[in-house]
Design a protein around this motif. Structure first.
Motif, mmCIF file in Angstrom:
data_model
loop_
_atom_site.group_PDB
_atom_site.id
_atom_site.type_symbol
_atom_site.label_atom_id
_atom_site.label_comp_id
_atom_site.label_asym_id
_atom_site.label_seq_id
_atom_site.Cartn_x
_atom_site.Cartn_y
_atom_site.Cartn_z
ATOM 1 N N GLN A 1 -13.965 -23.519 -4.257
ATOM 2 C CA GLN A 1 -13.245 -24.575 -4.980
ATOM 3 C C GLN A 1 -14.142 -25.807 -5.076
ATOM 4 O OE1 GLN A 1 -9.634 -25.107 -6.188
ATOM 5 N NE2 GLN A 1 -11.050 -26.550 -7.140
ATOM 6 N N LYS A 2 -14.484 -26.191 -6.289
ATOM 7 C CA LYS A 2 -15.336 -27.361 -6.521
ATOM 8 C C LYS A 2 -14.518 -28.530 -7.056
ATOM 9 C CE LYS A 2 -19.735 -25.015 -7.664
ATOM 10 N NZ LYS A 2 -20.656 -25.672 -6.733
ATOM 11 N N LEU A 3 -15.161 -29.708 -7.109
ATOM 12 C CA LEU A 3 -14.605 -30.848 -7.850
ATOM 13 C C LEU A 3 -15.105 -30.832 -9.297
ATOM 14 C CD1 LEU A 3 -15.006 -33.688 -5.192
ATOM 15 C CD2 LEU A 3 -12.839 -32.787 -6.069
ATOM 16 N N ILE A 4 -16.383 -30.475 -9.474
ATOM 17 C CA ILE A 4 -16.977 -30.501 -10.818
ATOM 18 C C ILE A 4 -16.317 -29.453 -11.732
ATOM 19 C CG2 ILE A 4 -19.189 -31.431 -10.033
ATOM 20 C CD1 ILE A 4 -20.373 -28.611 -10.183
ATOM 21 N N HIS A 5 -16.570 -29.589 -13.034
ATOM 22 C CA HIS A 5 -16.010 -28.666 -14.030
ATOM 23 C C HIS A 5 -14.486 -28.590 -13.922
ATOM 24 C CE1 HIS A 5 -19.746 -27.143 -15.827
ATOM 25 N NE2 HIS A 5 -20.257 -27.388 -14.639
ATOM 26 N N ASP A 6 -13.834 -29.765 -13.988
ATOM 27 C CA ASP A 6 -12.365 -29.819 -13.944
ATOM 28 C C ASP A 6 -11.807 -29.181 -12.685
ATOM 29 O OD1 ASP A 6 -11.631 -31.080 -16.419
ATOM 30 O OD2 ASP A 6 -12.294 -29.272 -17.459
ATOM 31 N N CYS A 7 -12.405 -29.490 -11.542
ATOM 32 C CA CYS A 7 -11.988 -28.867 -10.273
ATOM 33 C C CYS A 7 -12.043 -27.342 -10.427
ATOM 34 C CB CYS A 7 -10.598 -29.308 -9.851
ATOM 35 S SG CYS A 7 -10.457 -31.088 -9.640
ATOM 36 N N GLY A 8 -13.179 -26.864 -10.914
ATOM 37 C CA GLY A 8 -13.348 -25.441 -11.217
ATOM 38 C C GLY A 8 -13.735 -24.590 -10.012
ATOM 39 N N LEU A 9 -13.789 -23.283 -10.263
ATOM 40 C CA LEU A 9 -14.169 -22.319 -9.227
ATOM 41 C C LEU A 9 -15.522 -21.704 -9.555
ATOM 42 C CD1 LEU A 9 -10.848 -20.254 -8.820
ATOM 43 C CD2 LEU A 9 -11.507 -22.381 -7.663
ATOM 44 N N VAL B 1 -23.567 -37.668 -12.545
ATOM 45 C CA VAL B 1 -25.037 -37.653 -12.658
ATOM 46 C C VAL B 1 -25.537 -36.199 -12.728
ATOM 47 C CG1 VAL B 1 -27.185 -38.188 -11.398
ATOM 48 C CG2 VAL B 1 -25.272 -39.808 -11.340
ATOM 49 N N LEU B 2 -24.805 -35.324 -12.038
ATOM 50 C CA LEU B 2 -25.222 -33.929 -11.843
ATOM 51 C C LEU B 2 -24.820 -33.031 -12.998
ATOM 52 C CD1 LEU B 2 -26.208 -31.746 -9.725
ATOM 53 C CD2 LEU B 2 -23.839 -31.654 -8.940
ATOM 54 N N THR B 3 -23.572 -33.145 -13.432
ATOM 55 C CA THR B 3 -23.025 -32.188 -14.408
ATOM 56 C C THR B 3 -21.702 -32.701 -14.972
ATOM 57 O OG1 THR B 3 -22.439 -29.850 -14.712
ATOM 58 C CG2 THR B 3 -21.758 -30.863 -12.639
ATOM 59 N N THR B 4 -21.031 -31.858 -15.757
ATOM 60 C CA THR B 4 -19.705 -32.175 -16.289
ATOM 61 C C THR B 4 -18.691 -32.201 -15.152
ATOM 62 O OG1 THR B 4 -20.304 -30.881 -18.228
ATOM 63 C CG2 THR B 4 -17.968 -31.423 -17.970
ATOM 64 N N VAL B 5 -18.021 -33.330 -14.992
ATOM 65 C CA VAL B 5 -16.978 -33.402 -13.965
ATOM 66 C C VAL B 5 -15.623 -33.065 -14.590
ATOM 67 C CG1 VAL B 5 -15.839 -34.837 -12.231
ATOM 68 C CG2 VAL B 5 -18.304 -35.080 -12.633
ATOM 69 N N GLY B 6 -15.390 -33.565 -15.795
ATOM 70 C CA GLY B 6 -14.143 -33.255 -16.488
ATOM 71 C C GLY B 6 -13.001 -34.106 -15.983
ATOM 72 N N ASN B 7 -11.811 -33.559 -16.120
ATOM 73 C CA ASN B 7 -10.592 -34.307 -15.851
ATOM 74 C C ASN B 7 -10.123 -34.114 -14.405
ATOM 75 O OD1 ASN B 7 -8.172 -35.680 -16.182
ATOM 76 N ND2 ASN B 7 -7.128 -33.830 -16.947
ATOM 77 N N VAL B 8 -10.651 -34.945 -13.493
ATOM 78 C CA VAL B 8 -10.264 -34.857 -12.085
ATOM 79 C C VAL B 8 -9.360 -36.058 -11.777
ATOM 80 C CG1 VAL B 8 -11.076 -34.774 -9.693
ATOM 81 C CG2 VAL B 8 -12.466 -33.751 -11.515
ATOM 82 N N SER B 9 -8.039 -35.809 -11.741
ATOM 83 C CA SER B 9 -7.098 -36.898 -11.442
ATOM 84 C C SER B 9 -7.157 -37.231 -9.959
ATOM 85 C CB SER B 9 -5.673 -36.463 -11.807
ATOM 86 O OG SER B 9 -5.266 -35.410 -10.950
ATOM 87 N N LYS B 10 -6.636 -38.413 -9.590
ATOM 88 C CA LYS B 10 -6.570 -38.803 -8.175
ATOM 89 C C LYS B 10 -5.727 -37.800 -7.391
ATOM 90 C CE LYS B 10 -6.960 -41.797 -4.628
ATOM 91 N NZ LYS B 10 -6.724 -40.942 -3.464
ATOM 92 N N LYS B 11 -4.636 -37.349 -8.002
ATOM 93 C CA LYS B 11 -3.748 -36.396 -7.329
ATOM 94 C C LYS B 11 -4.471 -35.070 -7.041
ATOM 95 C CE LYS B 11 0.673 -34.045 -8.036
ATOM 96 N NZ LYS B 11 1.679 -33.684 -9.032
ATOM 97 N N LYS B 12 -5.227 -34.596 -8.035
ATOM 98 C CA LYS B 12 -5.956 -33.340 -7.890
ATOM 99 C C LYS B 12 -7.063 -33.495 -6.830
ATOM 100 C CE LYS B 12 -6.889 -29.147 -8.870
ATOM 101 N NZ LYS B 12 -6.024 -28.145 -8.290
ATOM 102 N N PHE B 13 -7.761 -34.647 -6.885
ATOM 103 C CA PHE B 13 -8.807 -34.930 -5.890
ATOM 104 C C PHE B 13 -8.221 -34.887 -4.480
ATOM 105 C CE2 PHE B 13 -11.258 -37.961 -3.304
ATOM 106 C CZ PHE B 13 -12.562 -37.540 -3.519
ATOM 107 N N ASP B 14 -7.098 -35.588 -4.299
ATOM 108 C CA ASP B 14 -6.461 -35.628 -2.975
ATOM 109 C C ASP B 14 -6.071 -34.222 -2.506
ATOM 110 O OD1 ASP B 14 -6.765 -38.334 -3.049
ATOM 111 O OD2 ASP B 14 -4.625 -38.815 -3.237
ATOM 112 N N SER B 15 -5.576 -33.406 -3.435
ATOM 113 C CA SER B 15 -5.136 -32.062 -3.016
ATOM 114 C C SER B 15 -6.337 -31.204 -2.619
ATOM 115 C CB SER B 15 -4.285 -31.390 -4.091
ATOM 116 O OG SER B 15 -5.097 -30.926 -5.143
ATOM 117 N N ILE B 16 -7.489 -31.425 -3.271
ATOM 118 C CA ILE B 16 -8.695 -30.662 -2.891
ATOM 119 C C ILE B 16 -9.228 -31.159 -1.544
ATOM 120 C CG2 ILE B 16 -11.118 -30.201 -3.513
ATOM 121 C CD1 ILE B 16 -10.174 -29.756 -6.373
#
Lengths: 165, 165
Positions: free
Chosen positions: B91-99, A34-49
């Motif tokens: 470290q963000k989630l948005i913008h492909d887990c961008g900085l 809703v806010l902006t471009t999220v892009g390619n956030v995989s479940k694995k990447k999400f979990d690591s963040i």
């Protein structure tokens, strides 16, 4: 309960607010869109963040503080993520080696708007900042959203400047 | 050398820019006093913050990134701290887990003004952010300083809102 908490806007029935967890993956990604471009956030990447955010603690005046404090509002009836936001707590040298809270990436799902969830979320994140010991909490917003933030006890303080490559 | 570095304003002769170190204590505290209230920052507290800032690393796309990047400009002839500033890398989630880089607490000593040190410092911190992989670098400033930051490749992006207890 502190005075600050006592004046917090109540969540509608069936909604709760809590720290973000790994199980929130799909709802958070959808809500952030809703806010902006999220892009390619995989479940694995999400979990690591989430792991990184949870592990980034520091000590401030004898207490543990989380540098990242991502939160979600959950509709427990529909089992949906309704809103998300974060507050980053910065250790400074100025102001007696004080802390400054930075509220970032506030998003309310289009399915859950008009319920004051944004106000509840901002009040919660602001409280997280002040309870950690921040001397101020700041955020950047579009001109059109300043009135909303004024209702959440924020005042205009300056200009956000941005640089991109 | 990248294009970004090639266009960086040159420091005056005798000045260098580097990461902040424990030996910079007195000069940093004196320089920050130009900006705002510094308060009671003991040498012990300063050293512990430098240690904390140096230790707060994370991995981003296979490289190590420092979350805090405090810098100083040093007048090596007079052996004085001439300017200081920091960039915090979020470290963000948005913008492909961008900085996102947040430039904070820029101060130029009153003994060293009029030498474009502020511009050199901002360019350096901006480069630190982009070299780490930030998709944007932001900062908040007073209205009266916007023209200075426009000369440093920043554009107006929004309004800074602030809340204090």
């Amino acid at each position: 309960m502190t005075t600050t908490e006592a004046t917090t806007t109540a969540l509608p029935e069936g909604y709760i607010i809590r720290r973000m967890e790994k199980q929130d993956y799909e709802g958070v990604v959808d809500t952030l869109a809703v806010l902006t471009t999220v892009g390619n956030v995989s479940k694995k990447k999400f979990d690591s963040i989430i792991d990184y955010w949870n592990s980034n603690e520091f000590e401030y005046r004898g207490s543990k503080v989380n540098l990242y404090n991502p939160h979600v509002i959950v509709d427990t009836i529909k089992n949906e993520i309704a809103a998300t936001g974060n507050i980053i707590i910065e250790q400074k040298l100025i102001h007696d080696c004080g802390l400054c809270g930075h509220i970032e990436d506030i998003a309310v799902s289009s399915n859950h708007q008009g319920k004051k969830l944004g106000k509840c979320l901002i009040e919660k994140l602001r409280n997280v900042g002040f309870q950690a010991g921040c001397y101020k909490v700041i955020l950047d917003c579009d001109e059109k959203n300043t009135m909303f933030y004024e209702k959440c006890k924020f005042k205009r303080a300056g200009v956000e400047m941005q640089s991109r490559l």
